[in-house]
Write a protein that holds these residues in place. Structure first.
Motif, PDB file in Angstrom:
ATOM      1  N   GLU A 296       0.836  -1.209   0.000  1.00 47.22           N
ATOM      2  CA  GLU A 296       0.000   0.000   0.000  1.00 47.22           C
ATOM      3  C   GLU A 296       0.862   1.246   0.000  1.00 47.22           C
ATOM      4  O   GLU A 296       1.837   1.340   0.753  1.00 47.22           O
ATOM      5  CB  GLU A 296      -0.885   0.022   1.252  1.00 47.22           C
ATOM      6  CG  GLU A 296      -2.074  -0.893   1.128  1.00 47.22           C
ATOM      7  CD  GLU A 296      -2.967  -0.839   2.354  1.00 47.22           C
ATOM      8  OE1 GLU A 296      -3.912  -1.632   2.417  1.00 47.22           O
ATOM      9  OE2 GLU A 296      -2.712  -0.023   3.255  1.00 47.22           O
ATOM     10  N   CYS A 297       0.486   2.210  -0.841  1.00 46.79           N
ATOM     11  CA  CYS A 297       1.197   3.484  -0.880  1.00 46.79           C
ATOM     12  C   CYS A 297       0.585   4.421   0.159  1.00 46.79           C
ATOM     13  O   CYS A 297      -0.324   4.038   0.898  1.00 46.79           O
ATOM     14  CB  CYS A 297       1.109   4.088  -2.274  1.00 46.79           C
ATOM     15  SG  CYS A 297      -0.563   4.653  -2.667  1.00 46.79           S
ATOM     16  N   ARG A 298       1.044   5.674   0.170  1.00 48.69           N
ATOM     17  CA  ARG A 298       0.541   6.615   1.199  1.00 48.69           C
ATOM     18  C   ARG A 298      -0.906   7.001   0.944  1.00 48.69           C
ATOM     19  O   ARG A 298      -1.541   7.614   1.788  1.00 48.69           O
ATOM     20  CB  ARG A 298       1.439   7.847   1.284  1.00 48.69           C
ATOM     21  CG  ARG A 298       1.492   8.684   0.037  1.00 48.69           C
ATOM     22  CD  ARG A 298       2.510   9.814   0.203  1.00 48.69           C
ATOM     23  NE  ARG A 298       2.507  10.694  -0.943  1.00 48.69           N
ATOM     24  CZ  ARG A 298       3.128  10.445  -2.087  1.00 48.69           C
ATOM     25  NH1 ARG A 298       3.817   9.321  -2.232  1.00 48.69           N
ATOM     26  NH2 ARG A 298       3.070  11.287  -3.087  1.00 48.69           N
TER      27      ARG A 298
ATOM     28  N   LYS B  40      -3.154   4.727   0.452  1.00 48.21           N
ATOM     29  CA  LYS B  40      -3.876   3.499   0.825  1.00 48.21           C
ATOM     30  C   LYS B  40      -4.272   2.662  -0.378  1.00 48.21           C
ATOM     31  O   LYS B  40      -5.240   1.913  -0.324  1.00 48.21           O
ATOM     32  CB  LYS B  40      -5.126   3.839   1.646  1.00 48.21           C
ATOM     33  CG  LYS B  40      -4.840   4.144   3.105  1.00 48.21           C
ATOM     34  CD  LYS B  40      -6.107   4.020   3.919  1.00 48.21           C
ATOM     35  CE  LYS B  40      -5.778   4.111   5.396  1.00 48.21           C
ATOM     36  NZ  LYS B  40      -6.938   4.040   6.243  1.00 48.21           N
ATOM     37  N   THR B  41      -3.575   2.860  -1.490  1.00 51.25           N
ATOM     38  CA  THR B  41      -3.841   2.032  -2.671  1.00 51.25           C
ATOM     39  C   THR B  41      -2.856   0.867  -2.664  1.00 51.25           C
ATOM     40  O   THR B  41      -1.659   1.077  -2.432  1.00 51.25           O
ATOM     41  CB  THR B  41      -3.630   2.857  -3.959  1.00 51.25           C
ATOM     42  OG1 THR B  41      -4.440   4.023  -3.869  1.00 51.25           O
ATOM     43  CG2 THR B  41      -3.986   2.058  -5.194  1.00 51.25           C
ATOM     44  N   LYS B  42      -3.360  -0.324  -2.943  1.00 55.59           N
ATOM     45  CA  LYS B  42      -2.465  -1.484  -3.033  1.00 55.59           C
ATOM     46  C   LYS B  42      -1.914  -1.542  -4.457  1.00 55.59           C
ATOM     47  O   LYS B  42      -2.691  -1.583  -5.419  1.00 55.59           O
ATOM     48  CB  LYS B  42      -3.227  -2.779  -2.750  1.00 55.59           C
ATOM     49  CG  LYS B  42      -3.685  -2.931  -1.322  1.00 55.59           C
ATOM     50  CD  LYS B  42      -4.383  -4.283  -1.153  1.00 55.59           C
ATOM     51  CE  LYS B  42      -4.821  -4.510   0.270  1.00 55.59           C
ATOM     52  NZ  LYS B  42      -5.908  -3.653   0.709  1.00 55.59           N
ATOM     53  N   HIS B  43      -0.578  -1.537  -4.583  1.00 51.93           N
ATOM     54  CA  HIS B  43       0.046  -1.615  -5.906  1.00 51.93           C
ATOM     55  C   HIS B  43       0.813  -2.924  -6.026  1.00 51.93           C
ATOM     56  O   HIS B  43       1.479  -3.345  -5.083  1.00 51.93           O
ATOM     57  CB  HIS B  43       1.052  -0.474  -6.100  1.00 51.93           C
ATOM     58  CG  HIS B  43       0.418   0.885  -6.189  1.00 51.93           C
ATOM     59  ND1 HIS B  43      -0.208   1.330  -7.326  1.00 51.93           N
ATOM     60  CD2 HIS B  43       0.335   1.886  -5.286  1.00 51.93           C
ATOM     61  CE1 HIS B  43      -0.658   2.569  -7.113  1.00 51.93           C
ATOM     62  NE2 HIS B  43      -0.355   2.921  -5.893  1.00 51.93           N
ATOM     63  N   VAL B  44       0.757  -3.506  -7.216  1.00 53.80           N
ATOM     64  CA  VAL B  44       1.537  -4.718  -7.453  1.00 53.80           C
ATOM     65  C   VAL B  44       2.856  -4.295  -8.099  1.00 53.80           C
ATOM     66  O   VAL B  44       2.870  -3.519  -9.052  1.00 53.80           O
ATOM     67  CB  VAL B  44       0.738  -5.747  -8.292  1.00 53.80           C
ATOM     68  CG1 VAL B  44       0.200  -5.179  -9.581  1.00 53.80           C
ATOM     69  CG2 VAL B  44       1.545  -6.980  -8.567  1.00 53.80           C
TER      70      VAL B  44
ATOM     71  N   GLN C 285      -5.072   6.355 -12.627  1.00 58.20           N
ATOM     72  CA  GLN C 285      -3.796   6.373 -11.902  1.00 58.20           C
ATOM     73  C   GLN C 285      -3.996   6.811 -10.453  1.00 58.20           C
ATOM     74  O   GLN C 285      -4.864   7.632 -10.160  1.00 58.20           O
ATOM     75  CB  GLN C 285      -2.856   7.338 -12.604  1.00 58.20           C
ATOM     76  CG  GLN C 285      -1.401   7.093 -12.245  1.00 58.20           C
ATOM     77  CD  GLN C 285      -0.492   8.101 -12.919  1.00 58.20           C
ATOM     78  OE1 GLN C 285      -0.580   8.310 -14.118  1.00 58.20           O
ATOM     79  NE2 GLN C 285       0.348   8.737 -12.140  1.00 58.20           N
ATOM     80  N   CYS C 286      -3.189   6.255  -9.564  1.00 58.63           N
ATOM     81  CA  CYS C 286      -3.254   6.629  -8.150  1.00 58.63           C
ATOM     82  C   CYS C 286      -2.620   8.022  -7.970  1.00 58.63           C
ATOM     83  O   CYS C 286      -1.637   8.339  -8.644  1.00 58.63           O
ATOM     84  CB  CYS C 286      -2.490   5.585  -7.353  1.00 58.63           C
ATOM     85  SG  CYS C 286      -2.417   5.934  -5.599  1.00 58.63           S
ATOM     86  N   PRO C 287      -3.129   8.829  -7.038  1.00 54.89           N
ATOM     87  CA  PRO C 287      -2.531  10.160  -6.810  1.00 54.89           C
ATOM     88  C   PRO C 287      -1.054  10.101  -6.398  1.00 54.89           C
ATOM     89  O   PRO C 287      -0.352  11.100  -6.500  1.00 54.89           O
ATOM     90  CB  PRO C 287      -3.375  10.744  -5.668  1.00 54.89           C
ATOM     91  CG  PRO C 287      -4.606   9.924  -5.612  1.00 54.89           C
ATOM     92  CD  PRO C 287      -4.317   8.592  -6.207  1.00 54.89           C
ATOM     93  N   CYS C 288      -0.572   8.936  -5.933  1.00 54.07           N
ATOM     94  CA  CYS C 288       0.847   8.851  -5.537  1.00 54.07           C
ATOM     95  C   CYS C 288       1.772   8.914  -6.758  1.00 54.07           C
ATOM     96  O   CYS C 288       2.973   9.103  -6.615  1.00 54.07           O
ATOM     97  CB  CYS C 288       1.124   7.570  -4.748  1.00 54.07           C
ATOM     98  SG  CYS C 288       1.199   6.085  -5.765  1.00 54.07           S
ATOM     99  N   GLY C 289       1.205   8.729  -7.958  1.00 57.47           N
ATOM    100  CA  GLY C 289       2.015   8.834  -9.174  1.00 57.47           C
ATOM    101  C   GLY C 289       2.501   7.492  -9.696  1.00 57.47           C
ATOM    102  O   GLY C 289       3.016   7.388 -10.803  1.00 57.47           O
TER     103      GLY C 289
END
Ligand code: ZN
Length: 437
Positions: A260-262, A264-268, A321-325
């Motif tokens: 999980e990124c900051r 709270k999205t789980k990325h593979v 896309q997730c806001p974390c980039g």
């Protein structure tokens, strides 16, 4: 310092920068990288790995014309049982040049498995873990408290300090009410910034604190690993420790890392392995939850291609896309095994007792631990023809190390594991009320 440790540290550093820099890649660049890595490992497996040499001949797969992701469906899925029973055929004939590090795992699944992780994969895994933990606010040297199933030189030692890393490790196998109070005192004294460990153990400590009216020093973040994190457990942990919980997922066979990124999205981690989600018919899942399948890019000593990890996941549909980039694909949900926990007669609480206890129990295909009274458990086992009295002895020895000598243990060979009322098959079932939340 040993030469192998220095090499691992250097290898991890260089790969850490690879993970850091490659996060900025475009989708097209990731896909091209994945195709290249898949082509390389398929070619290597066809030349040097007996299992794949035979398989590719049988399915008429020509490695020279293999195109990567779009041709992966032609290769049959690999399950844990095939790897367990035909282990030697998966070892590359030139494995020694990549470094042979034997690893054993049963995860929480009750199936013993021994496999090789080569030097490059070890360094890649450490670097990927470091990068993932960084998303959760960790960096090496930050004051950290970790509670997992550690084996210290002194098996009775509750904790061990690693001053250089600014790290304290606590052995989760010794967790009970009085040791939880000791841990609470340590946490409040050490004031860690980050807590890493099994969600069950971290939660248990906070529940004992609440019962005793002890305030816990707030931490910046908790990184959970090693067990399924339910939404309920996440919520309870965030309330108790006043911080964000970041879930991290990987496993010993090293064909998937999800974190999980900051936001709270789980990325593979798509620069670590190629991951697919497969439906019940073995076809790519059109949506919803399916079996997670992974092909590691770097383990040339023992390549695992289209390996079914044993957990189910659901990817987020679409290309948003997730806001974390991060351009990594997003995972909506990881549906792992949800197990109850055991209580020992001396008052310890154990969340994943089968992990490694079953490692040397030859011929055990699947096992399940059921507690029916506080001083008695029984083990249900599905076995093959290599199972013997020696397997039971090895299994009991593994369990005694974790459960102690006071509890009575019976072993049963069964055709099927027990199911709960909801139809699930956990590997730990408590009939004395310590159920999964
Ligand atoms: Zn993100």
């Amino acid at each position: 310092m040993k030469k192998s440790t220095v090499n691992l540290a250097a290898g991890t550093c260089s790969r850490y920068f690879f993970y850091l820099c490659s996060e900025k890649w475009s989708r097209a660049r990731y896909e091209s990288y994945q195709d290249d890595q898949l082509k390389k490992i398929i070619r290597h497996a066809s030349l040097k790995v007996p299992y794949y040499r035979d398989l590719f001949k049988k399915i008429k797969l020509d490695p020279e014309h293999f195109r990567g992701r779009r041709d992966m469906h032609a290769i049959p899925l690999l399950d844990k049982e095939t790897l367990r029973t035909r282990q030697k055929e998966f070892i590359a004939e030139d494995a020694a040049r990549y470094g042979i590090n034997w690893d054993s795992t049963s995860g929480s699944t009750g199936t013993p498995l021994h496999h090789i992780i080569d030097n490059a994969t070890k360094a890649h895994k450490l670097a990927a873990v470091l990068r993932a933990y960084q998303w959760a606010g960790y960096f090496p040297g930050k004051r950290t408290f970790s509670i997992q199933s550690y084996t210290f030189a002194n098996p009775q030692a509750l904790a061990r300090r690693y001053p250089l890393a600014n790290l304290w490790r606590f052995n989760s196998k010794l967790l009970k009410e009085d040791t939880a109070l000791e841990i609470l005192a340590m946490i409040n004294d050490i004031r860690p910034h980050v807590i890493i460990g099994y969600p069950f153990s971290i939660l248990m400590i906070s529940q004992i604190a609440r019962q005793k009216g002890i305030r816990i020093h707030p931490v910046e973040s908790i990184i959970t690993a090693g067990e399924t994190l339910s939404e309920r457990r996440r919520q309870l942990l965030e309330e108790a420790y006043g911080c964000r919980v970041h879930d991290f997922f990987s496993h010993h066979e090293d064909v998937a890392v999800i974190s999980e990124c900051r936001h709270k999205t789980k990325h593979v981690f798509e620069n670590f392995a190629y991951n697919e989600v497969i439906d019940d018919n073995g076809a790519p899942s059109a949506g919803g939850v399916g079996r997670l399948v992974g092909t590691g890019f770097y383990n040339y000593a023992m390549p695992l291609i289209r390996y079914t990890v044993g957990d189910n996941v659901e990817f987020v549909a679409g290309t948003g896309q997730c806001p974390c980039g991060s351009k990594f694909r997003r995972v909506k949900e990881i549906v792992g095994r949800q197990n109850d926990y055991l209580e020992t007669p001396d008052g310890r609480f154990l969340g994943n007792v089968l992990e490694h206890a079953v490692d040397n129990a030859k011929g055990v295909r699947l096992s399940q631990c059921v507690q029916d009274t506080v001083d008695h458990i029984y083990i249900n086992m599905i076995v093959d023809e290599t199972f013997s009295e020696e397997s039971i002895k090895a299994f009991e020895q593994g369990l005694r190390l974790r459960l102690g000598n006071e509890i009575r243990i019976d072993f049963k060979v069964v055709d099927q594991l027990e199911k709960t009322k909801s139809g699930k098959t956990p590997f730990i079932i408590s009939k004395i009320g310590h159920v999964y939340i």
